[in-house]
Enzyme design. Sequence first.
Site, PDB file in Angstrom:
ATOM      1  N   HIS A 139      -4.380 -16.336   6.808  1.00  0.00           N
ATOM      2  CA  HIS A 139      -4.864 -17.713   6.730  1.00  0.00           C
ATOM      3  C   HIS A 139      -6.218 -17.896   7.410  1.00  0.00           C
ATOM      4  O   HIS A 139      -6.643 -19.004   7.679  1.00  0.00           O
ATOM      5  CB  HIS A 139      -3.820 -18.694   7.280  1.00  0.00           C
ATOM      6  CG  HIS A 139      -3.429 -18.472   8.714  1.00  0.00           C
ATOM      7  ND1 HIS A 139      -2.501 -17.549   9.088  1.00  0.00           N
ATOM      8  CD2 HIS A 139      -3.843 -19.065   9.835  1.00  0.00           C
ATOM      9  CE1 HIS A 139      -2.352 -17.585  10.394  1.00  0.00           C
ATOM     10  NE2 HIS A 139      -3.161 -18.498  10.869  1.00  0.00           N
TER      11      HIS A 139
ATOM     12  N   ASP B 167       1.021 -11.711   6.612  1.00  0.00           N
ATOM     13  CA  ASP B 167      -0.075 -12.475   7.212  1.00  0.00           C
ATOM     14  C   ASP B 167      -1.138 -11.498   7.700  1.00  0.00           C
ATOM     15  O   ASP B 167      -1.317 -11.266   8.888  1.00  0.00           O
ATOM     16  CB  ASP B 167       0.459 -13.349   8.355  1.00  0.00           C
ATOM     17  CG  ASP B 167      -0.551 -14.421   8.761  1.00  0.00           C
ATOM     18  OD1 ASP B 167      -1.573 -14.562   8.045  1.00  0.00           O
ATOM     19  OD2 ASP B 167      -0.336 -15.077   9.789  1.00  0.00           O
TER      20      ASP B 167
ATOM     21  N   GLY C  54      -5.585 -20.974  17.391  1.00  0.00           N
ATOM     22  CA  GLY C  54      -6.959 -20.475  17.535  1.00  0.00           C
ATOM     23  C   GLY C  54      -7.013 -18.995  17.882  1.00  0.00           C
ATOM     24  O   GLY C  54      -8.057 -18.368  17.796  1.00  0.00           O
TER      25      GLY C  54
ATOM     26  N   SER D 146      -4.944 -16.895  16.325  1.00  0.00           N
ATOM     27  CA  SER D 146      -4.507 -16.226  15.093  1.00  0.00           C
ATOM     28  C   SER D 146      -5.561 -15.264  14.586  1.00  0.00           C
ATOM     29  O   SER D 146      -6.761 -15.535  14.670  1.00  0.00           O
ATOM     30  CB  SER D 146      -4.264 -17.249  13.983  1.00  0.00           C
ATOM     31  OG  SER D 146      -2.934 -17.647  14.009  1.00  0.00           O
ATOM     32  N   GLY D 147      -5.080 -14.171  14.028  1.00  0.00           N
ATOM     33  CA  GLY D 147      -5.999 -13.180  13.475  1.00  0.00           C
ATOM     34  C   GLY D 147      -6.430 -12.157  14.497  1.00  0.00           C
ATOM     35  O   GLY D 147      -6.834 -11.058  14.157  1.00  0.00           O
TER      36      GLY D 147
END
Length: 401
Positions: free
Chosen positions: A209, A247, A340, A342-343
């Site tokens: 995402h 994800d 924030g 994420s990733g």
Amino acid sequence: MPSLSLPRSWSSALSPPLPLVKIYLDHHYLFCKQPLRLVPLKQVCDGQLDCLQGEDEANCPQWVPEGPPAGARVSKDRSVLQVLNSHTGAWSCVCHDHFTPALARAACEQMGYSSQAGEWGLDPETEPVVPGRGAKSNSSPSSCRKCLSGLVVSLFCSNCGQSVRTPRVLGGSPAAIEAWPWQVSLQYRKEHICGGSIIGPGWVLTAAHCFNWRVKAGSDLLSGTATIAVEKVFLAEVTPASPKDNDIALVKLRSPVHDSGDTKPICLPYFDEELVPGTPLWVIGWGYTEEHGKLSERLQQAEVELIDEQSCNLAAYHGDVTDRMLCAGLPQGGVDTCQGDSGGPLLYSGGHWQVVGIVSWGQGCGTPSTPGVYTSVRAYLDWIYAVRRVSAQGGQAAPFC
Ligand code: ARG
């Protein structure tokens, strides 16, 4: 929803442009250039051309299915190279006897490392592995024993996972980028959206995402420094049945980031390295420092530990945590990733630093018994190899043997 067409004179009608109107339009519409037209963002990348020039379907993420395994892999047992016999489906070690640099390059290419970047090589400082000595025999394929010299190949395709040793303190403390030089901020219109990790000169690993933004590398501060444009985003196919799965995204950068003190790649995990619950891991990011807080201007670091899938599911997540995810946190809570982050990476230091997980989801932030959930990178190694191969060669690499 039909796209919104504006008369040619729209700019004079809105002139001088009201900043609020512009912000609203920017957040909800894409501007087609010729003829001028606004397309709702929902219609961008939906497979139907809405802009006459095709801007709404250009630069869309590419879905890459999970294909067959790559023809080469590297074991945690001293980076021993294993190759797949495509006829028998068996994995075997490679003898050192007649091994050549060309074969090393071919093996690294199987795992998506580009030969132009000069990333591959046999590590001259590491002694080749003598089968049966030190290595766990159950992790070494039996054909390891048949080498004349008794030596098999240890392969290093990338000089990854190196960082300066700065003190790392438990529990969300400011971090120096030199300690985590693979960390990047994915930004959209200068706003931080997600974290990401450099895994090669032109590649950033992140969560699904978190795409379509600009990537900012080599800084522990959010504002300032240049950004690098994104060339293409690759996503693993999503299954509507389990939307939290897959994800993972790979971002190909328009220009490579070169190794420096502040930017270096992180290693991918070994295919056969299963971490035991309780293993200390690190998380980093610019995400919220408390549950309903705000982004942190300085990069933060924190130490967490691996929590086994079963107790993670039992405690809070009722089976939502699959075997392609990892849970990490502290039993008593208090230390966690948050919005924030994420990733960004979940990091393991096993000789060199490896990105074992990707910050994905969690209930609240830092609450006891609802740890952070991470995409397990090890479960997607073949997908990562396939994306990098496809993008480097515009197709599949020939099987190694
Ligand atoms: N989904 C969040 C993001 O987009 C990350 C949430 C992580 N949550 C947690 N409790 N660890 O940034």
